[in-house]
Design an enzyme around this catalytic site. Structure first.
Site, PDB file in Angstrom:
ATOM      1  N   ARG A  82       0.857  -1.187   0.000  1.00  0.00           N
ATOM      2  CA  ARG A  82       0.000   0.000   0.000  1.00  0.00           C
ATOM      3  C   ARG A  82       0.894   1.237   0.000  1.00  0.00           C
ATOM      4  O   ARG A  82       1.736   1.387   0.876  1.00  0.00           O
ATOM      5  CB  ARG A  82      -0.907  -0.008   1.245  1.00  0.00           C
ATOM      6  CG  ARG A  82      -1.678   1.272   1.418  1.00  0.00           C
ATOM      7  CD  ARG A  82      -2.634   1.252   2.611  1.00  0.00           C
ATOM      8  NE  ARG A  82      -3.266   2.552   2.699  1.00  0.00           N
ATOM      9  CZ  ARG A  82      -3.099   3.430   3.696  1.00  0.00           C
ATOM     10  NH1 ARG A  82      -2.357   3.119   4.754  1.00  0.00           N
ATOM     11  NH2 ARG A  82      -3.683   4.601   3.653  1.00  0.00           N
ATOM     12  N   HIS A 126      -2.642  11.123   0.929  1.00  0.00           N
ATOM     13  CA  HIS A 126      -2.078  10.871   2.260  1.00  0.00           C
ATOM     14  C   HIS A 126      -1.475  12.193   2.737  1.00  0.00           C
ATOM     15  O   HIS A 126      -0.272  12.306   2.955  1.00  0.00           O
ATOM     16  CB  HIS A 126      -1.061   9.739   2.200  1.00  0.00           C
ATOM     17  CG  HIS A 126      -0.818   9.037   3.513  1.00  0.00           C
ATOM     18  ND1 HIS A 126      -1.011   7.688   3.696  1.00  0.00           N
ATOM     19  CD2 HIS A 126      -0.394   9.496   4.714  1.00  0.00           C
ATOM     20  CE1 HIS A 126      -0.704   7.357   4.943  1.00  0.00           C
ATOM     21  NE2 HIS A 126      -0.317   8.438   5.589  1.00  0.00           N
ATOM     22  N   GLU A 171      -7.062   8.610   6.413  1.00  0.00           N
ATOM     23  CA  GLU A 171      -7.313   9.260   7.700  1.00  0.00           C
ATOM     24  C   GLU A 171      -7.771  10.720   7.579  1.00  0.00           C
ATOM     25  O   GLU A 171      -7.078  11.639   8.049  1.00  0.00           O
ATOM     26  CB  GLU A 171      -6.062   9.173   8.589  1.00  0.00           C
ATOM     27  CG  GLU A 171      -5.565   7.761   8.807  1.00  0.00           C
ATOM     28  CD  GLU A 171      -4.478   7.663   9.874  1.00  0.00           C
ATOM     29  OE1 GLU A 171      -3.975   8.705  10.335  1.00  0.00           O
ATOM     30  OE2 GLU A 171      -4.144   6.522  10.270  1.00  0.00           O
ATOM     31  N   ASN A 297      -7.301   1.905   9.989  1.00  0.00           N
ATOM     32  CA  ASN A 297      -5.987   2.091  10.626  1.00  0.00           C
ATOM     33  C   ASN A 297      -6.207   2.128  12.129  1.00  0.00           C
ATOM     34  O   ASN A 297      -7.039   2.896  12.618  1.00  0.00           O
ATOM     35  CB  ASN A 297      -5.344   3.416  10.204  1.00  0.00           C
ATOM     36  CG  ASN A 297      -4.958   3.444   8.731  1.00  0.00           C
ATOM     37  OD1 ASN A 297      -5.110   2.448   8.025  1.00  0.00           O
ATOM     38  ND2 ASN A 297      -4.467   4.581   8.270  1.00  0.00           N
ATOM     39  N   TYR A 299      -4.170   2.259  15.934  1.00  0.00           N
ATOM     40  CA  TYR A 299      -2.941   2.366  16.735  1.00  0.00           C
ATOM     41  C   TYR A 299      -3.211   2.335  18.240  1.00  0.00           C
ATOM     42  O   TYR A 299      -2.413   1.825  19.009  1.00  0.00           O
ATOM     43  CB  TYR A 299      -2.182   3.657  16.387  1.00  0.00           C
ATOM     44  CG  TYR A 299      -1.550   3.583  15.015  1.00  0.00           C
ATOM     45  CD1 TYR A 299      -0.314   2.976  14.827  1.00  0.00           C
ATOM     46  CD2 TYR A 299      -2.215   4.079  13.900  1.00  0.00           C
ATOM     47  CE1 TYR A 299       0.259   2.881  13.566  1.00  0.00           C
ATOM     48  CE2 TYR A 299      -1.646   3.994  12.632  1.00  0.00           C
ATOM     49  CZ  TYR A 299      -0.407   3.387  12.475  1.00  0.00           C
ATOM     50  OH  TYR A 299       0.150   3.284  11.231  1.00  0.00           O
ATOM     51  N   GLU A 354      -3.402  -0.052   8.230  1.00  0.00           N
ATOM     52  CA  GLU A 354      -2.224   0.346   9.020  1.00  0.00           C
ATOM     53  C   GLU A 354      -2.365  -0.156  10.441  1.00  0.00           C
ATOM     54  O   GLU A 354      -3.441  -0.058  11.041  1.00  0.00           O
ATOM     55  CB  GLU A 354      -2.061   1.878   9.110  1.00  0.00           C
ATOM     56  CG  GLU A 354      -1.526   2.535   7.885  1.00  0.00           C
ATOM     57  CD  GLU A 354      -1.335   4.039   8.060  1.00  0.00           C
ATOM     58  OE1 GLU A 354      -1.017   4.485   9.188  1.00  0.00           O
ATOM     59  OE2 GLU A 354      -1.514   4.751   7.064  1.00  0.00           O
TER      60      GLU A 354
END
Ligand code: FCB
Length: 449
Positions: A82, A126, A171, A297, A299, A354
């Site tokens: 990606r 991005h 995002e 994504n 985290y 991600e």
């Protein structure tokens, strides 16, 4: 932790294993090949914005070393890559003429991937808006959404048939809230009310781009990548629970609801300052487009406390080098949660686009012993497997990131890579986690016992 083989066996056949990067973080060659500046060039060259005063001018020099980097992905034995496109490399002003030299770079990258049987997953945005569009108001200017749709259509026309997927945005929460809300990211505006309007224009641009790409290429698999988290109240108190529900509404549902329901979440709308929030007739219909995939994504979780000072999570597994709580369980809870909430509303298959960990990696001779990263990966893989077992349709996982790279306002001080980059020599050195991941994917494929 389950041992490697049994963990690998928990993933369905055909599950895609990959790595992710983004253009500004790795490409470098900021002034080459006809590329014009993006807002991240301007921002990183503004004193005081980046922790180590660095920029993406050279980064990992991937623009020149892409062939070597593709070789690494191939040697890792991965299925998928990606990456994102630098809009100002392919269309320097963000409107008008295409830069053929920039287009040729992505054509070379995609064909190098194809030669190695690595599927190419492209992200169009991005965070690196062409500076020329910023001069016209950036994402606060509604016209930027039209320019984005035109750019998306061109990329789908040129590359759609060779790509496994195209994501519109990466995002958008960050673009809006860090770019325009707290000003930590480019373009560095601090205006929470403006951030709301930006989030609407981003969503609008997504919907217009999906429609334009579909008209152009019927086969391309189209979607969006959202950063998401569970919002956990610190205590059972009414105020913590209400604040957590609000946090979830204004971060996760704020993007999911317009896309999958065609309206903003009432809970969030009720509390925001709508004085400068303009939604034109037809916008929500434009945003509410069927998608082929959703990129998630993950985290960390949001831990919501209304006390002063706020309660902090216990962080049983510690913090990453970003200072982020390591909380793998949040991933399965998040995935199961969005599956339950949106499964009857056209929720498409999910890719984890991600997930990864910053570690203060140290070179030990020619090795990097990053066992915390391996532990992190294992624990998060385990949570993905759990969500799959609970019925969530998850198609693949992309580790962030292939390489150490320019970590936005942290500069080069935070290392997320499976592969260590010595920024002086541009040497790439596999960390223990790269060797581990390769072994894991081999086990998954049953290549080794
Ligand atoms: C995500 C970004 C990515 C990288 C990781 C650590 O929010 O999409 O570019 O910076 O965080």
């Amino acid at each position: 932790m389950p041992e490697q083989t049994s963990l690998a066996q928990q993933f369905p056949a055909g599950f895609v294993w990959g790595v992710a990067t983004s253009a500004y973080q790795i490409e470098g060659a900021a002034n080459e090949g006809g590329r014009a500046p993006s807002i991240w060039d301007t921002f990183s060259h503004t004193p005081g914005k980046i922790l180590d005063h660095s920029s993406g001018d050279v980064a990992c020099d991937h623009y020149h070393r892409y062939a070597e980097d593709v070789e690494h992905i191939s040697n890792l034995g991965l299925d998928a890559y990606r990456f994102s496109v630098s809009w100002s490399r392919v269309q320097p002003d963000g409107s008008g003429v295409w830069n053929e030299e920039g287009m040729a770079f992505y054509a070379r990258l995609i064909s190098a991937l194809a030669k190695k049987n690595i599927s190419a997953h492209m992200t169009l945005y991005h965070w690196d808006l062409p500076q020329a569009l910023q001069e016209q108001g950036g994402w606060l200017n509604r016209d930027t959404a039209d320019h984005f749709a035109r750019y998306a259509q061109e990329m789908a026309a040129r590359f759609g048939d060779q790509l496994a997927s195209i994501a519109t945005h990466n995002e958008p929460w960050c673009t809006a809230n860090l770019g325009y809300g707290n000003g930590q990211f480019a373009p560095g505006v601090k205006d929470e009310v403006a951030a709301l309007q930006v989030s609407h224009h981003l969503l609008l641009s997504h919907g217009l781009a999906i429609q334009a790409m579909r008209r152009q290429n019927k086969k391309a698999k189209l979607g969006i990548v959202l950063n998401q988290w569970t919002a956990d109240p610190a205590t059972e108190s009414e105020s913590d629970c209400a604040a957590a529900a609000w946090e979830y509404a204004r971060s996760v549902q704020w993007f999911m609801d317009p896309i999958f329901r065609g309206h903003y979440p009432a809970l969030a709308l009720a509390k925001i300052d709508q004085s400068r929030f303009v939604v034109a007739p037809g916008d929500l219909e434009a945003i509410h487009q069927p998608l082929d995939f959703l990129g998630v994504n993950y985290y960390f979780r949001a831990y919501v406390s209304t006390e002063t000072p706020p309660r902090l999570p216990e962080a049983k597994l510690g913090l990453s080098d970003m200072g982020w709580e390591i909380y793998p369980e949040g991933l399965s809870r998040l995935l199961i949660g969005i599956h339950e909430e949106y499964k009857d509303l056209g929720l498409p298959p999910i890719y984890i686009t991600e997930n990864g960990m910053a570690v203060a990696d140290q070179l030990d001779g020619e090795q990097i012993h990053d066992s915390p990263r391996i532990d992190y990966m294992q624990r998060h893989f385990h949570e993905v497997a759990k969500a799959i077992a609970a019925g969530v349709n998850i198609k693949g996982f992309f580790y962030w990131s292939l390489l150490d790279n320019f970590e936005w306002n942290s500069g080069y001080l935070r290392r997320f890579g499976l592969i260590y980059v010595d920024y002086v020599s541009q040497r790439r050195i596999w960390k223990d986690s790269a060797i581990w991941f390769k072994g894991f994917v081999q086990k998954f494929r049953g290549l080794v016992a």
